[in-house]
Design a protein around this motif. Structure first.
Motif, PDB file in Angstrom:
ATOM      1  N   ARG A   5      15.216  -0.006 -54.240  1.00 30.52           N
ATOM      2  CA  ARG A   5      15.559  -1.384 -53.925  1.00 30.52           C
ATOM      3  C   ARG A   5      16.114  -1.456 -52.516  1.00 30.52           C
ATOM      4  NH1 ARG A   5      21.140  -1.350 -54.905  1.00 30.52           N
ATOM      5  NH2 ARG A   5      21.786   0.341 -56.244  1.00 30.52           N
ATOM      6  N   ARG A   7      18.681  -2.179 -49.442  1.00 30.05           N
ATOM      7  CA  ARG A   7      20.105  -1.986 -49.282  1.00 30.05           C
ATOM      8  C   ARG A   7      20.785  -3.339 -49.368  1.00 30.05           C
ATOM      9  NH1 ARG A   7      20.880   2.111 -51.086  1.00 30.05           N
ATOM     10  NH2 ARG A   7      23.036   1.528 -50.658  1.00 30.05           N
ATOM     11  N   PRO A   8      22.013  -3.332 -49.827  1.00 31.65           N
ATOM     12  CA  PRO A   8      22.725  -4.610 -49.854  1.00 31.65           C
ATOM     13  C   PRO A   8      22.854  -5.177 -48.443  1.00 31.65           C
ATOM     14  CG  PRO A   8      24.167  -2.757 -50.383  1.00 31.65           C
ATOM     15  CD  PRO A   8      22.778  -2.232 -50.371  1.00 31.65           C
ATOM     16  N   ASP A   9      22.626  -6.439 -48.377  1.00 29.53           N
ATOM     17  CA  ASP A   9      22.684  -7.079 -47.067  1.00 29.53           C
ATOM     18  C   ASP A   9      24.061  -7.689 -46.885  1.00 29.53           C
ATOM     19  OD1 ASP A   9      22.372  -8.335 -44.772  1.00 29.53           O
ATOM     20  OD2 ASP A   9      20.919  -9.808 -45.471  1.00 29.53           O
ATOM     21  N   THR A  10      24.935  -6.932 -46.311  1.00 29.52           N
ATOM     22  CA  THR A  10      26.317  -7.397 -46.244  1.00 29.52           C
ATOM     23  C   THR A  10      26.522  -8.477 -45.194  1.00 29.52           C
ATOM     24  OG1 THR A  10      26.674  -5.509 -44.844  1.00 29.52           O
ATOM     25  CG2 THR A  10      27.431  -5.353 -47.108  1.00 29.52           C
ATOM     26  N   SER A  12      24.554 -11.116 -44.869  1.00 27.29           N
ATOM     27  CA  SER A  12      24.027 -12.426 -45.248  1.00 27.29           C
ATOM     28  C   SER A  12      25.143 -13.357 -45.693  1.00 27.29           C
ATOM     29  CB  SER A  12      23.012 -12.271 -46.365  1.00 27.29           C
ATOM     30  OG  SER A  12      23.682 -11.797 -47.510  1.00 27.29           O
ATOM     31  N   GLY A  13      26.262 -12.791 -46.099  1.00 25.39           N
ATOM     32  CA  GLY A  13      27.349 -13.638 -46.572  1.00 25.39           C
ATOM     33  C   GLY A  13      27.895 -14.547 -45.490  1.00 25.39           C
ATOM     34  N   ARG A 205      31.257  -7.041 -36.088  1.00 24.25           N
ATOM     35  CA  ARG A 205      32.188  -6.222 -35.354  1.00 24.25           C
ATOM     36  C   ARG A 205      31.806  -6.125 -33.891  1.00 24.25           C
ATOM     37  NH1 ARG A 205      34.408  -1.172 -36.669  1.00 24.25           N
ATOM     38  NH2 ARG A 205      32.414  -0.349 -36.053  1.00 24.25           N
ATOM     39  N   ARG A 767      24.362   6.203 -40.701  1.00 23.36           N
ATOM     40  CA  ARG A 767      24.280   5.685 -42.060  1.00 23.36           C
ATOM     41  C   ARG A 767      24.293   4.165 -42.039  1.00 23.36           C
ATOM     42  NH1 ARG A 767      27.927   4.266 -45.863  1.00 23.36           N
ATOM     43  NH2 ARG A 767      29.588   4.578 -44.363  1.00 23.36           N
ATOM     44  N   GLY A 768      23.445   3.569 -42.827  1.00 24.94           N
ATOM     45  CA  GLY A 768      23.393   2.109 -42.879  1.00 24.94           C
ATOM     46  C   GLY A 768      24.592   1.554 -43.610  1.00 24.94           C
ATOM     47  N   GLU A 769      24.843   0.287 -43.380  1.00 25.05           N
ATOM     48  CA  GLU A 769      25.947  -0.380 -44.062  1.00 25.05           C
ATOM     49  C   GLU A 769      25.676  -0.371 -45.569  1.00 25.05           C
ATOM     50  OE1 GLU A 769      28.269  -1.618 -42.084  1.00 25.05           O
ATOM     51  OE2 GLU A 769      29.547  -2.818 -43.402  1.00 25.05           O
ATOM     52  N   GLY A 770      26.598   0.183 -46.346  1.00 24.41           N
ATOM     53  CA  GLY A 770      26.424   0.193 -47.796  1.00 24.41           C
ATOM     54  C   GLY A 770      25.535   1.317 -48.302  1.00 24.41           C
ATOM     55  N   THR A 772      24.676   4.951 -49.429  1.00 25.24           N
ATOM     56  CA  THR A 772      25.548   6.023 -49.917  1.00 25.24           C
ATOM     57  C   THR A 772      25.296   7.286 -49.115  1.00 25.24           C
ATOM     58  OG1 THR A 772      23.905   6.630 -51.545  1.00 25.24           O
ATOM     59  CG2 THR A 772      25.619   5.096 -52.248  1.00 25.24           C
ATOM     60  N   LYS A 851      29.721   7.054 -39.196  1.00 20.40           N
ATOM     61  CA  LYS A 851      30.631   6.560 -40.226  1.00 20.40           C
ATOM     62  C   LYS A 851      30.211   7.115 -41.576  1.00 20.40           C
ATOM     63  CE  LYS A 851      27.844   2.433 -40.525  1.00 20.40           C
ATOM     64  NZ  LYS A 851      27.736   1.028 -40.537  1.00 20.40           N
TER      65      LYS A 851
END
Lengths: 851, 370
Positions: A5, A7-10, A12-13, A205, A767-770, A772, A851
């Motif tokens: 699936r 990655r969470p799209d952090t 978009s919020g 950021r 590493r991408g945001e979110g 693992t 990170k």
């Protein structure tokens, strides 16, 4: 095994953040305000309207371009080409008579203005927006633009120029704040607000990080921009804005109390002249001015108010033109100066031109002049002398408060504003050399400023004082010879235009003590020495001077000061003072005066003396400013009237610097002027003195406080900042790299894994945001297989049972870690993208990405 | 019923005559008729490695039976191991029933003497009654006594097909059984088997005349799995091997597992798979985020966190790990949490919301680790 699936799209919020709906109008508002702030001083209402439209169009266009598929080069070049085309057309419209002929000159000018304003707003904003849309990180450019807009607006208020928002400046003064501070605070608050809003729009950021670039940018600007020059700009452009002309000079609004009606008159005149200057008919000037000054003759100063309307009428039609015309047609002086200046000088001159000379009793006082040094320091004209007894000559121009007791040896206070030392076509003009006449300040002090070329102190006394200007002047003046100046608080903004302090080394020794002094300054270059002795190509001056000197006793003949004195005494005897003899329209008015009817006024006298001295090899120049009779002093207060304007000759003595040696003609044709009004003088002095009684120093210190901070060595600070942060960053980077060798085994998995992450970040694996750790490890392991093991070790260290036996825990084995890191390094070397990798390896901030 | 391709030989359970009698006969030493029953005790499962082997065997069998559903198979195995129930939501013909039957097929009942069978299927219809599910008391004229005839719930694996088609009273009877592992008939409570797994299915589109499960009841399911269409290459493979699949039950080379092995593995798992405090914090963090988010009306319950722990352990075990990592949370969060949350109107992609919240919490966890 987990279902595949996205990655969470952090991010978009953020679209649901409360500011989201407002960001476009908000940004438009910010850019609009900044553009208006930048352009306000330079354009008329038409230009401002164009700017508003241009910003809207530019922003929309930029949004469009930014989302288009054009390359970035096109984005950069497109607006540039459009800008060039439109501004070219704008120039052509005003340059070719065809357009003006078709539509009329006003329309053509407006058209040109609109086109230029369009070019200046649409193109830069479109480019700005397009790039920001494409790379959100560039938002700091927009922030910087907004900052520049406000900085430019508020920078013009430094140095106490309370020009624009009068209501705010007045409020600040009334409540005892320094208006500059208040305005700067308003500007700063606005900037911070806008910057935060702009950045919040993106909410990432990176945007906040780019905000850090803004202070650095501002620092660079402060370092390099000549802020004081910037502050002058608006004034230079005042005359381009007929609509704001009145607002610009609050002190000139006709609001004087009955105390002195003359001020009212003076102000009214001036405004009318300004307007009239542009449209008055040519011709008929002579008659008008004559007629008017005749009217004024018998008038008492108190009546001036009643006649003000008449005066204004007369001036509106004739005066300004008169001056301009004379200059251009007859004297040709105008060509030596920038064209625009003619107009404003014309007005000012004209105002002064009416003023008759001042105190007849003193020879020196008579030269004042006509056009010599009128209030806003217009250029002198050798023609059109004012009637000495006109009441306009009693217009108060300034109040000088002397802080020390001082009696000038020549019984005249010389307040020098300008000097003419360079030989022009027909007369001496202001110097264009950077090394000459540096002892004459050009600009009003925005902070305590030392003046170059201080004279030797031996023959002089240190005098402190304050000048409070009733009328705005273009250049400051002070008791000769000033060595430093500082701004002072305007004691009464309604009444006075400006105040400043000076410290002068005034002549103390009588002229007799200079007899044996040598002339010239040994530190001068030969070139400068010959500059101060250059004179017109007319042998009669030399002849006359030689003849005069020969009368001296032979043993004294070689003393230059005696030579100069001889010339002066001869001139006192032989020449006649009259403001009616103008010697205009001839090639050399000075020669016409000296070798013709020997009748003229101060400018002629000064020029003749300088030419004669120079022919004897004595370095000399003409000083221009005010000469006030010592008898007119009221206590420590000295009122400078318009009639005190004067020009005088000066010569350079090695012992004393520039010394005034004025001519005092015995024969005077003009009627003596009326006595000056002591009441007015006392009143003005009171007003000028009022707010700064004993706490003299405090009042200056207050407005100065923020400016003193500007003396911080910005450049060093910035360099130190940069070097410091570089060192810190490299230090951190080096530590993170070497730490796996030294840290305790307990924290080895964390530290060593971090070192591996740093190395990966250098080659672009982040590493991408979110994402693992395991997913990242699998992704990287496709190209750098050794990283998979390290990921396992790290995860085990993080999540496995800490209580299990230490034995057999690979992740705490330093040798394994170091070996794995070495493998990683060698695997990394085999990657293709080497160029970027090298850059990133050198970058001090590469570890920030990991990170 | 559209997906009866691989229906087990047994007829539908609720009209099956009592199976106790034949079983009693088998208990007397007669040869066992079914491969799903044995009397041999398998070696006890005591360590993680053998526990993993149990599930590796099941996985192998299931993967052979159902193509292209490896992810769902893993989730169901996690549910088996974590003692949870599964709700499959998909369109007809996507293999829900096949999957459930394959699961039942790979479990061998090693206690043939009780009344529990390996698998039962209940086709839910609007006129079904609770007693059709739980069992009922019958009068035996020979003995003049009532005896209890167990319903289809007395099985290891119960396939509850189209669960939303039946009336709420049947649903609640089923849900009591799921929650308590017991049924109450005629005021007498009878325990169900320790290995009791419900695989319920429902059709998300064909909702006319259905009784949607309320959120409180959805909470009983450990996972709600939304199955998507399998990949084309898996479909091709399926068509090619169609006949072999038909004879799945006859493939002796694929090992089965026994009931006791599964139960042992559960014990081993809960004892040996370590859950770090950081994982607890992450779970709580996710729950707080669901409660604080304005797109979610009702956040995650504490029960969901409690249920999540064995699921995470199970997934770690399936990955041959003896500790739970962030990746387990990442993999299971959507299946565990989404169906328990009440979303605000207008939220069209609940999965995305949960994934986003989980991602934020995991990012925090990851950043804290270096």
């Amino acid at each position: 095994m987990s279902p595949p699936r996205a990655r969470p799209d952090t991010t978009s919020g953020n679209e649901q953040s409360p500011l989201a709906w407002a960001r476009h109008p908000l940004r438009l508002l910010v850019l609009l305000t900044a553009s208006l702030a930048l352009s306000w001083e330079l354009t008329s209402w038409l230009g401002r309207a164009t700017v508003v439209l241009g910003v809207v169009v530019g922003v929309l266009l930029g949004e469009r371009l930014g989302r288009s598929r054009y390359r970035s080069a096109v984005l950069a070049c497109g607006p540039l080409v459009g800008f060039a085309l439109v501004s070219l057309v704008g120039d052509l419209v005003t340059r070719f008579e065809l357009v003006a002929g078709l539509f009329g000159s006003t329309t053509a000018l407006s058209l040109g203005l609109v086109l230029r304003a369009t070019a200046w707003t649409v193109a830069p904003l479109a480019a700005l927006r397009a790039f920001t849309v494409r790379r959100p990180g560039l938002v700091f450019l927009e922030v910087a633009f907004a900052a520049a807009g406000f900085a430019a607006l508020f920078a013009s208020h430094r140095g106490g120029v309370l020009a624009r928002p009068l209501w705010l400046g007045d409020w600040a003064v009334r409540h005892g704040h320094d208006p500059a501070t208040v305005l700067l605070m308003v500007g700063g608050a606005a900037f911070v607000t806008f910057a935060l809003l702009l950045a919040a729009e993106h909410g990432r950021r990176t945007s906040w990080l780019t905000l850090l670039a803004v202070p650095i940018l501002a620092l660079v600007l402060v370092m390099n921009a000549d802020l004081e020059r910037l502050a002058q700009l608006p004034r230079a452009s005042d005359r381009d804005q007929p609509l704001t002309a009145h607002g610009d000079r609050p002190n000139q609004l006709p609001q004087a109390p009955e105390a002195d009606s003359k001020q009212t008159t003076g102000r009214g005149e001036r405004q009318d002249e300004r307007e009239g200057g542009g449209k008055g008919e040519k011709g008929e000037k002579g008659e008008t001015s004559e007629g008017k000054s005749k009217d004024g003759d018998g008038r008492h100063a108190r009546d001036a108010k009643n006649d003000a309307s008449n005066d204004e009428k007369g001036q509106r039609e004739g005066r300004p033109q008169e001056v301009n015309e004379g200059r251009e047609d007859e004297r040709g002086d105008a060509s030596e100066r920038p064209q625009e200046r003619g107009e404003s000088e014309g007005h000012d001159t004209d105002a002064t031109g009416e003023r008759p000379p001042d105190d007849p009793s003193r020879g020196e006082g008579q030269g004042e002049g006509e056009n010599a040094p009128p209030p806003p320091s217009e250029a002198p004209d050798l023609e059109d002398p004012p009637p000495r007894d006109s009441p306009q000559n009693r217009e108060p121009m300034a109040v000088v408060l002397l802080g020390d007791d001082y009696e000038p040896p020549g019984q005249m206070f010389y307040l020098r504003q300008e000097t003419w030392s360079q030989l022009g076509d027909h007369r001496l003009v202001a110097t264009t050399r950077p090394d000459a006449d540096r002892d004459v300040p050009i600009e009003f002090p925005a902070r305590p400023t030392a003046i170059a070329d201080a004279p030797p102190e031996g023959a002089r006394k240190r005098i402190r004082g304050t000048v409070t200007l009733v009328h705005q002047h273009r250049r400051p003046f002070a008791l000769e010879t000033p060595v430093s100046m500082a701004p002072a608080r305007n004691p009464n903004p309604k009444r006075f235009a400006r105040a400043y302090k000076f410290e002068a080394l005034a002549q103390k020794a009588p002229h007799g003590s200079f007899v044996s002094s040598r002339v010239g300054n040994p530190s001068w270059s030969d070139d400068l020495r010959s500059y101060y002795t250059r004179m017109p190509d007319d042998a009669r001056f030399t002849e006359l001077a030689k003849k005069l000197v020969e009368k001296l006793e032979p043993k004294r003949r070689a003393l230059p000061f005696l030579q100069a004195l001889t010339v002066k005494l001869w001139m006192d005897e032989q020449l006649t003072y009259s403001t009616r003899h103008r010697h205009s329209g001839v090639a050399d008015p000075t020669a016409d005066f000296l070798f013709g009817d020997k009748t003229g006024y101060c400018v002629h006298f000064a020029h003749a003396a300088v030419y004669l001295w120079r022919s004897l090899g004595i370095p000399s120049r003409v000083g221009v400013g005010y000469a006030v009779n010592a008898e007119a002093r009221e206590g420590s207060a000295l009122m400078v009237q318009s009639g005190d304007a004067h020009a005088w000759p000066e010569l350079y003595l090695e012992d004393a610097g520039w010394v005034v040696l004025d001519i005092a003609p015995k024969k005077i044709l003009d009627k003596p002027p009326p006595p000056s009004d002591r009441d007015v003088q006392r009143k003005l002095a009171e007003l000028a003195r009022e707010p700064e009684p004993p706490e003299d120093e405090d009042t200056t210190a207050k407005p100065l406080a923020p400016k003193v901070k500007l003396h911080i060595p910005w450049r060093k600070l910035l360099v130190a900042l940069l070097v410091g942060s570089l060192l810190v960053l490299y230090g951190i980077k080096a530590w993170r790299r070497l730490a796996p060798r030294v840290v305790p085994r307990r924290s080895l998995p964390r530290v060593a894994y971090r070192a591996a992450l740093d190395r990966l970040a250098e080659v672009g694996y982040v590493r991408g945001e979110g994402e693992t750790r395991e997913a990242f490890g699998r992704r990287v392991a496709e190209e750098l297989p050794s990283f998979a093991t390290m990921t396992d070790w790290h995860v085990a260290d993080q999540f496995a049972d800490p209580a299990r036996p230490d034995h057999g825990r690979d992740e705490r084995d330093r040798r394994r870690w170091l070996a794995a890191l070495a493998t990683l390094a060698s695997e990394r070397r085999s990657l293709a993208k080497t160029r970027r990798a090298w850059l990133m390896r050198l970058s001090p901030a590469s570890f920030l990405a990991s990170k | 019923m559209t997906d009866d391709l691989h229906d087990a030989p047994e007829p539908s359970s609720h009209d099956l005559p009592a199976r106790e009698a034949p079983r009693e006969e088998e208990a007397d030493g007669a040869p066992l008729r079914s491969k799903h029953v044995t009397r041999e005790k398998s070696p006890p499962v005591t360590d993680l490695e053998s526990a993993f082997n149990v599930f590796a065997r099941m996985r192998e069998r299931l993967r052979a039976a159902v193509k292209g559903r490896d992810d769902v198979i893993d989730l169901i195995l996690v549910a088996v191991l974590a003692d949870g129930h599964v709700l499959l939501e998909d369109f007809p013909g996507s293999g829900k029933t096949t999957l459930a039957k394959a699961l039942g097929d790979c479990i061998v009942d090693d206690e043939p003497d009780d009344a529990i069978v390996t698998i039962r299927r209940i086709q839910f219809t609007p006129d079904l009654l609770p007693s059709d599910v739980t069992g009922t008391t019958i009068f035996d004229p020979n003995t003049n006594r009532f005896f209890f005839r167990p319903g289809p719930l007395f099985a290891h694996v119960v396939l509850a097909d189209e669960i939303n088609r039946t009336s709420p009273k049947v649903q609640s009877a089923l849900l009591e059984a799921m929650a308590e592992k017991q049924v109450t008939v005629d005021n007498r409570t009878r325990p169900l088997d320790e290995l009791f797994l419900v695989i319920a299915t429902q059709n998300p589109l064909d909702v006319a005349g259905t009784f949607p499960l309320p959120n409180a009841q959805l909470d009983r399911f450990l996972f709600k799995i939304r199955m998507t269409h399998i990949a084309p290459q898996h479909e091709l493979e399926l068509l090619r091997s169609f006949r072999d699949l038909k004879r799945l039950g006859d493939r002796p080379e694929l090992p089965r597992v026994t009931r006791s092995e599964i139960l042992d593995a559960r014990v081993v798992m809960s004892r040996a798979v370590y859950v770090d405090e950081k994982i607890h914090q992450t779970l709580v963090g996710i729950a707080s985020r669901t409660r604080a988010d304005e797109r979610i009306l009702q956040g995650a319950s504490t029960r969901s966190l409690v249920l999540a722990l064995p699921a995470l352990q199970a997934r770690a075990l399936l990955a041959r790990r003896n500790y739970v990592t962030a990746e387990d949370v990442d993999a299971l969060a959507v299946q565990i949490f989404t169906h328990r949350l009440e979303f605000a109107p207008g939220v069209t992609e609940p999965d995305t919301v949960v994934r986003q919240l989980t991602g934020m919490e995991l990012e925090r966890l990851a950043r804290g680790s270096v």
